[in-house]
Scaffold this motif. Structure first.
Motif, PDB file in Angstrom:
ATOM      1  N   ASN A 117     -23.293  78.292  73.281  1.00  0.00           N
ATOM      2  CA  ASN A 117     -22.611  77.270  72.485  1.00  0.00           C
ATOM      3  C   ASN A 117     -22.149  77.795  71.127  1.00  0.00           C
ATOM      4  O   ASN A 117     -21.317  77.178  70.469  1.00  0.00           O
ATOM      5  CB  ASN A 117     -23.519  76.062  72.290  1.00  0.00           C
ATOM      6  CG  ASN A 117     -23.920  75.416  73.603  1.00  0.00           C
ATOM      7  OD1 ASN A 117     -24.855  75.878  74.267  1.00  0.00           O
ATOM      8  ND2 ASN A 117     -23.216  74.384  74.005  1.00  0.00           N
ATOM      9  N   GLU A 118     -22.712  78.926  70.704  1.00  0.00           N
ATOM     10  CA  GLU A 118     -22.300  79.520  69.440  1.00  0.00           C
ATOM     11  C   GLU A 118     -21.283  80.637  69.634  1.00  0.00           C
ATOM     12  O   GLU A 118     -20.675  81.105  68.668  1.00  0.00           O
ATOM     13  CB  GLU A 118     -23.520  80.098  68.701  1.00  0.00           C
ATOM     14  CG  GLU A 118     -24.562  79.077  68.311  1.00  0.00           C
ATOM     15  CD  GLU A 118     -25.720  79.713  67.558  1.00  0.00           C
ATOM     16  OE1 GLU A 118     -25.585  80.886  67.145  1.00  0.00           O
ATOM     17  OE2 GLU A 118     -26.760  79.059  67.386  1.00  0.00           O
ATOM     18  N   TRP A 120     -18.154  81.079  71.109  1.00  0.00           N
ATOM     19  CA  TRP A 120     -16.734  81.006  70.761  1.00  0.00           C
ATOM     20  C   TRP A 120     -16.505  80.790  69.269  1.00  0.00           C
ATOM     21  O   TRP A 120     -15.703  81.512  68.668  1.00  0.00           O
ATOM     22  CB  TRP A 120     -16.015  79.931  71.570  1.00  0.00           C
ATOM     23  CG  TRP A 120     -14.530  80.046  71.389  1.00  0.00           C
ATOM     24  CD1 TRP A 120     -13.793  79.648  70.303  1.00  0.00           C
ATOM     25  CD2 TRP A 120     -13.608  80.672  72.287  1.00  0.00           C
ATOM     26  NE1 TRP A 120     -12.473  79.969  70.463  1.00  0.00           N
ATOM     27  CE2 TRP A 120     -12.329  80.599  71.674  1.00  0.00           C
ATOM     28  CE3 TRP A 120     -13.719  81.271  73.543  1.00  0.00           C
ATOM     29  CZ2 TRP A 120     -11.183  81.102  72.281  1.00  0.00           C
ATOM     30  CZ3 TRP A 120     -12.580  81.768  74.138  1.00  0.00           C
ATOM     31  CH2 TRP A 120     -11.330  81.682  73.510  1.00  0.00           C
ATOM     32  N   PRO A 121     -17.164  79.814  68.615  1.00  0.00           N
ATOM     33  CA  PRO A 121     -16.897  79.630  67.179  1.00  0.00           C
ATOM     34  C   PRO A 121     -17.239  80.849  66.339  1.00  0.00           C
ATOM     35  O   PRO A 121     -16.542  81.156  65.369  1.00  0.00           O
ATOM     36  CB  PRO A 121     -17.754  78.422  66.794  1.00  0.00           C
ATOM     37  CG  PRO A 121     -18.731  78.256  67.901  1.00  0.00           C
ATOM     38  CD  PRO A 121     -18.084  78.783  69.123  1.00  0.00           C
ATOM     39  N   THR A 201     -14.404  84.594  80.392  1.00  0.00           N
ATOM     40  CA  THR A 201     -13.887  84.303  79.052  1.00  0.00           C
ATOM     41  C   THR A 201     -13.917  85.542  78.172  1.00  0.00           C
ATOM     42  O   THR A 201     -12.941  85.858  77.480  1.00  0.00           O
ATOM     43  CB  THR A 201     -14.695  83.171  78.391  1.00  0.00           C
ATOM     44  OG1 THR A 201     -14.609  81.988  79.198  1.00  0.00           O
ATOM     45  CG2 THR A 201     -14.170  82.863  77.001  1.00  0.00           C
ATOM     46  N   LYS A 282     -10.126  78.683  75.276  1.00  0.00           N
ATOM     47  CA  LYS A 282     -11.086  78.085  74.340  1.00  0.00           C
ATOM     48  C   LYS A 282     -11.467  76.676  74.778  1.00  0.00           C
ATOM     49  O   LYS A 282     -12.655  76.323  74.825  1.00  0.00           O
ATOM     50  CB  LYS A 282     -10.483  78.045  72.942  1.00  0.00           C
ATOM     51  CG  LYS A 282     -11.355  77.313  71.926  1.00  0.00           C
ATOM     52  CD  LYS A 282     -10.656  77.201  70.580  1.00  0.00           C
ATOM     53  CE  LYS A 282     -11.517  76.415  69.589  1.00  0.00           C
ATOM     54  NZ  LYS A 282     -10.831  76.260  68.277  1.00  0.00           N
ATOM     55  N   LYS A 283     -10.477  75.850  75.103  1.00  0.00           N
ATOM     56  CA  LYS A 283     -10.744  74.466  75.503  1.00  0.00           C
ATOM     57  C   LYS A 283     -11.574  74.412  76.781  1.00  0.00           C
ATOM     58  O   LYS A 283     -12.481  73.582  76.921  1.00  0.00           O
ATOM     59  CB  LYS A 283      -9.424  73.712  75.670  1.00  0.00           C
ATOM     60  CG  LYS A 283      -8.679  73.466  74.362  1.00  0.00           C
ATOM     61  CD  LYS A 283      -7.379  72.730  74.612  1.00  0.00           C
ATOM     62  CE  LYS A 283      -6.592  72.511  73.315  1.00  0.00           C
ATOM     63  NZ  LYS A 283      -7.297  71.655  72.358  1.00  0.00           N
ATOM     64  N   TYR A 285     -13.595  76.810  77.946  1.00  0.00           N
ATOM     65  CA  TYR A 285     -14.944  77.314  77.657  1.00  0.00           C
ATOM     66  C   TYR A 285     -15.769  76.240  76.950  1.00  0.00           C
ATOM     67  O   TYR A 285     -16.932  76.006  77.301  1.00  0.00           O
ATOM     68  CB  TYR A 285     -14.852  78.571  76.795  1.00  0.00           C
ATOM     69  CG  TYR A 285     -16.208  79.182  76.477  1.00  0.00           C
ATOM     70  CD1 TYR A 285     -16.809  80.075  77.359  1.00  0.00           C
ATOM     71  CD2 TYR A 285     -16.884  78.844  75.309  1.00  0.00           C
ATOM     72  CE1 TYR A 285     -18.047  80.620  77.093  1.00  0.00           C
ATOM     73  CE2 TYR A 285     -18.128  79.384  75.032  1.00  0.00           C
ATOM     74  CZ  TYR A 285     -18.711  80.270  75.913  1.00  0.00           C
ATOM     75  OH  TYR A 285     -19.958  80.800  75.636  1.00  0.00           O
ATOM     76  N   GLU A 286     -15.162  75.585  75.958  1.00  0.00           N
ATOM     77  CA  GLU A 286     -15.913  74.602  75.166  1.00  0.00           C
ATOM     78  C   GLU A 286     -16.189  73.317  75.937  1.00  0.00           C
ATOM     79  O   GLU A 286     -17.035  72.527  75.539  1.00  0.00           O
ATOM     80  CB  GLU A 286     -15.147  74.300  73.883  1.00  0.00           C
ATOM     81  CG  GLU A 286     -15.124  75.487  72.924  1.00  0.00           C
ATOM     82  CD  GLU A 286     -14.418  75.188  71.624  1.00  0.00           C
ATOM     83  OE1 GLU A 286     -13.691  74.159  71.563  1.00  0.00           O
ATOM     84  OE2 GLU A 286     -14.584  75.953  70.657  1.00  0.00           O
ATOM     85  N   LYS A 287     -15.479  73.120  77.039  1.00  0.00           N
ATOM     86  CA  LYS A 287     -15.788  71.966  77.894  1.00  0.00           C
ATOM     87  C   LYS A 287     -17.145  72.153  78.561  1.00  0.00           C
ATOM     88  O   LYS A 287     -17.891  71.192  78.778  1.00  0.00           O
ATOM     89  CB  LYS A 287     -14.684  71.800  78.949  1.00  0.00           C
ATOM     90  CG  LYS A 287     -14.836  70.537  79.794  1.00  0.00           C
ATOM     91  CD  LYS A 287     -13.669  70.382  80.760  1.00  0.00           C
ATOM     92  CE  LYS A 287     -13.824  69.110  81.585  1.00  0.00           C
ATOM     93  NZ  LYS A 287     -12.694  68.937  82.547  1.00  0.00           N
ATOM     94  N   PRO A 290     -20.147  72.987  74.740  1.00  0.00           N
ATOM     95  CA  PRO A 290     -19.694  72.338  73.495  1.00  0.00           C
ATOM     96  C   PRO A 290     -20.154  73.133  72.279  1.00  0.00           C
ATOM     97  O   PRO A 290     -21.334  73.477  72.172  1.00  0.00           O
ATOM     98  CB  PRO A 290     -20.372  70.964  73.546  1.00  0.00           C
ATOM     99  CG  PRO A 290     -20.602  70.723  75.006  1.00  0.00           C
ATOM    100  CD  PRO A 290     -20.915  72.070  75.589  1.00  0.00           C
ATOM    101  N   PRO A 291     -19.230  73.468  71.378  1.00  0.00           N
ATOM    102  CA  PRO A 291     -19.590  74.341  70.252  1.00  0.00           C
ATOM    103  C   PRO A 291     -20.408  73.643  69.189  1.00  0.00           C
ATOM    104  O   PRO A 291     -20.295  72.424  69.003  1.00  0.00           O
ATOM    105  CB  PRO A 291     -18.212  74.747  69.695  1.00  0.00           C
ATOM    106  CG  PRO A 291     -17.347  73.566  70.005  1.00  0.00           C
ATOM    107  CD  PRO A 291     -17.820  73.064  71.346  1.00  0.00           C
TER     108      PRO A 291
END
Length: 349
Positions: A117-118, A120-121, A201, A282-283, A285-287, A290-291
């Motif tokens: 969850n950390e 990508w950001p 990813t 990104k969208k 992956y974050e689905k 969640p970041p």
């Protein structure tokens, strides 16, 4: 006026020339900046080639290594920078990357796979800030030394074959980039679908930015390889893309066709309204992951309280200063409560 760094650099160059007897001995240098998740890059600079337990990195740390290639031969020097604190100290990225070393600089981005969850950001913030800073340096060089600026821009495509099918679809990072996935021992215990999404990813991001990708157990063996890479700028041409095994994909050897489409249905992709390929991945992956907010990723601990930097005399003086400042700042409140300030200050002390 020369800065402290300019003076130190001049002294090192002078010493190297003396050791080489002045017979045209060149000093070959390479600079590496390690950065990544908060508390996730502590095994690099502090433990490089040393049999000691690595300490957490605070702020920006530096060390270097030298290697002689023979009598009266050019010496290799590697400068190692390490940014601690994850995304909380982004402003410090501009310190190690300068006009003078931009041609021999490389980025090592270490991502903690145990914290999907950390991922990508952290990756996005660090790469964006680094790229913006490097682009500014190249733009500035273009005005004063266009030949060097052109050389740097052309070099970003060195690892990509001219006949590569994705040549027009990617946007290489302006300086060499290696993305490393650490905590592989935890990652390999994840559900297979989670591993698939993370691996695809990372492969896409690495390929899009023209980076090399290593997803493996981050141990001293890998550190030794990175040390070797920093001196000689060599990377094996072997490749491993099986998500059930450690990944090793040198820059330029992957492709969008081999990576495949984003792990989502066509209907889901159509609903995401992404503007760029990176935004789409990104969208998606974050689905699944969640970041966390950037605020949660920042290191709010006070380095001054870290025991590894304890100095009795300095700490005692600091405590005294803080105490006086606290007493003075509360003088108005003490008087308001009807307590004599001198009496309150004595009790506080």
């Amino acid at each position: 006026i020369d800065t402290l760094w300019d003076i130190a650099k001049a002294e090192v160059e002078k010493k190297e020339n003396l050791e080489g007897n002045g017979d045209g001995v060149e000093v070959w240098e390479k600079s590496l900046l390690f950065m990544g998740n908060k508390n996730g890059v502590t095994y690099t600079v502090s433990s490089l080639d040393r049999d000691e337990i690595p300490k957490p990195t605070l702020a920006l740390e530096y060390t270097f290594g030298r290697r002689a290639k023979g009598h009266n031969r050019p010496k290799d020097i590697a400068h190692f920078w390490e940014l601690g604190g994850g995304t909380s100290l982004l402003d410090l990225i501009c310190i190690p990357i300068t006009n003078d070393n931009i041609r021999t600089f490389a980025i090592i981005l270490v991502l903690d796979l145990s914290k999907p969850n950390e991922l990508w950001p952290t990756m996005d913030s660090l790469l964006q800030v680094t790229r913006n800073h490097v682009d500014k340096i190249i733009t500035k060089l273009g005005k004063t030394n266009p030949k060097v600026a052109t050389e740097i821009k052309q070099r970003t495509w060195n690892n990509m074959p001219k006949d590569h099918p994705d040549h027009e679809l990617i946007d290489p990072f302006p300086i060499p980039l290696v993305i490393i996935g650490s905590k592989y021992d935890i990652f390999r215990e994840f559900d297979s679908e989670m591993r698939k999404i993370m691996c695809k990813t990372l492969r896409f991001v690495s390929h899009y930015y023209g980076a090399s990708l290593v997803v493996s157990v981050f141990d001293r063996y890998l550190i030794t390889n990175m040390n070797f890479f920093s001196f000689f700028n060599l990377f094996s041409k072997s490749i491993s893309v099986d998500q059930n095994k450690p990944l090793f994909i040198p820059a330029g050897l992957d492709s969008l066709n081999q990576i495949g489409p984003p792990p989502a249905s066509d209907s889901d992709i159509g609903k995401l309204h992404a503007h760029t390929p990176v935004d789409l991945w990104k969208k998606i992956y974050e689905k699944t992951f969640p970041p966390k907010s950037t605020r949660d990723l920042k290191d709010v601990s006070d380095p001054a309280q870290d025991t590894q930097y304890a100095e009795y005399e300095v700490d005692a003086m600091r405590t005294q200063k803080n105490q006086v400042h606290y007493s003075s700042s509360n003088k108005g409140w003490v008087q308001y409560l009807g307590v004599p300030f001198q009496q309150y200050n004595t009790k506080l002390a």
